[in-house]
Motif scaffolding. Structure first.
Motif, PDB file in Angstrom:
ATOM      1  N   THR A  35       7.343   4.446  -5.240  1.00 47.12           N
ATOM      2  CA  THR A  35       7.873   5.409  -6.292  1.00 47.12           C
ATOM      3  C   THR A  35       7.202   6.568  -6.388  1.00 47.12           C
ATOM      4  O   THR A  35       7.894   7.808  -6.547  1.00 47.12           O
ATOM      5  CB  THR A  35       7.634   4.658  -7.663  1.00 47.12           C
ATOM      6  N   ARG A  74       4.953  -1.195  -4.390  1.00 46.80           N
ATOM      7  CA  ARG A  74       6.142  -0.864  -5.352  1.00 46.80           C
ATOM      8  C   ARG A  74       5.720   0.711  -5.747  1.00 46.80           C
ATOM      9  O   ARG A  74       6.698   1.365  -5.656  1.00 46.80           O
ATOM     10  CB  ARG A  74       6.526  -1.826  -6.105  1.00 46.80           C
ATOM     11  N   GLN A  75       4.580   0.358  -6.772  1.00 46.40           N
ATOM     12  CA  GLN A  75       4.318   1.945  -7.292  1.00 46.40           C
ATOM     13  C   GLN A  75       4.110   3.008  -6.405  1.00 46.40           C
ATOM     14  O   GLN A  75       4.489   4.180  -6.572  1.00 46.40           O
ATOM     15  CB  GLN A  75       3.036   1.662  -8.225  1.00 46.40           C
ATOM     16  N   GLU A 123       2.720  -5.060  -6.122  1.00 43.74           N
ATOM     17  CA  GLU A 123       2.979  -3.878  -7.162  1.00 43.74           C
ATOM     18  C   GLU A 123       2.429  -2.666  -6.815  1.00 43.74           C
ATOM     19  O   GLU A 123       3.008  -1.704  -7.198  1.00 43.74           O
ATOM     20  CB  GLU A 123       2.584  -4.310  -8.538  1.00 43.74           C
ATOM     21  N   THR A 124       1.069  -2.606  -6.104  1.00 42.46           N
ATOM     22  CA  THR A 124       0.353  -1.334  -5.661  1.00 42.46           C
ATOM     23  C   THR A 124       1.474  -0.788  -4.676  1.00 42.46           C
ATOM     24  O   THR A 124       1.819   0.356  -4.664  1.00 42.46           O
ATOM     25  CB  THR A 124      -0.878  -1.753  -4.917  1.00 42.46           C
TER      26      THR A 124
END
Length: 242
Positions: free
Chosen positions: A188, A184-185, A181-182
């Motif tokens: 972004t 992925r963010q 998730e880190t």
């Protein structure tokens, strides 16, 4: 009541939403007030275009919800607030009902809290099987896996204070989710920074990149995919962490 929060919510609902909400409003589990049910019927009729334009004026709404009673703005406001709460409950329930695995995990939690051990074990196995049937191994997969292992650990802890536990699995799934998730963010953020001047502080990103770069995650799609994507987007110009 033309521009109230309640009407704004009702106007954005689909026909199916309104049909389902009508059932919820009439369910004694959620609502036992006839005035609130009448209020919903009137406003839903106005939103669906079945009533004239003036039907949403306070006096008309009051007469529909509280027929024969003298107008009281505070009472109408209270009924409208209660109905808005029901609308929001419907929206939350609608979203929750679309996630079968989360429903199953909530069931497991409820069974565990009530000491229904045999049913808990059966339903946790069902949750495990349900998740394993999912083909995507994305970040959400590891988060759900973490929640499942956490329920298993909580149940084991209730049964005994010593002996073998699955705490390693809990930690591993949480770590994998955090890494994926880190990354992925961060992808972004990099994408957004190419289109704006907004600066970000990506805390722990360096540690995540070092940990993943050390190896061991090539066979974990959620981590490997976003790690490669981040490297491609960064192109040697990684954001500076403050």
């Amino acid at each position: 009541m033309q521009n109230t929060f309640l009407l704004r919510h009702l106007r954005r609902l689909t026909r199916q939403d309104l049909r389902d909400l009508r059932k919820l409003v009439r369910s004694p589990y959620f609502n036992q007030r006839d005035d609130v049910a009448r209020l919903f019927d009137h406003l839903a009729g106005a939103v669906e275009g079945k009533l004239p334009e003036g039907a949403v004026q306070k006096e008309a709404v009051w007469q529909a919800a509280f027929p024969g009673q003298p107008f009281d703005d505070k009472t109408l406001h209270y009924a409208a607030s209660f109905l808005l709460k029901l609308v929001r409950q419907h929206l939350a329930l609608t979203e929750a009902m679309q996630d079968e695995l989360q429903q199953q995990l909530y069931l497991c939690r409820a069974l565990r809290k009530r000491g229904l051990d045999e049913s808990f074990e059966k339903e946790l196995a069902a949750a495990d099987a349900l998740q394993q049937r999912q083909s995507r191994r994305n970040t959400r997969y590891h988060y759900d896996r973490y929640l499942l292992e956490q329920e298993r650990a909580a149940h084991t802890l209730q049964q005994r204070r010593s002996g073998e536990m699955n705490l390693q699995a809990v930690h591993d799934e949480l770590t994998t989710f955090f890494l994926a998730e880190t990354l992925r963010q961060s992808c972004t953020v990099l994408t957004h920074q190419t289109m704006s001047r907004q600066a970000y502080r990506l805390q722990l990103l360096d540690a995540v990149l070092a940990h993943v770069g050390a190896g061991g995650f090539d066979e974990v799609p959620a981590v490997a995919m976003y790690h490669h994507a981040f490297q491609a987007l960064a192109g040697g110009n990684q954001p500076k962490n403050q």
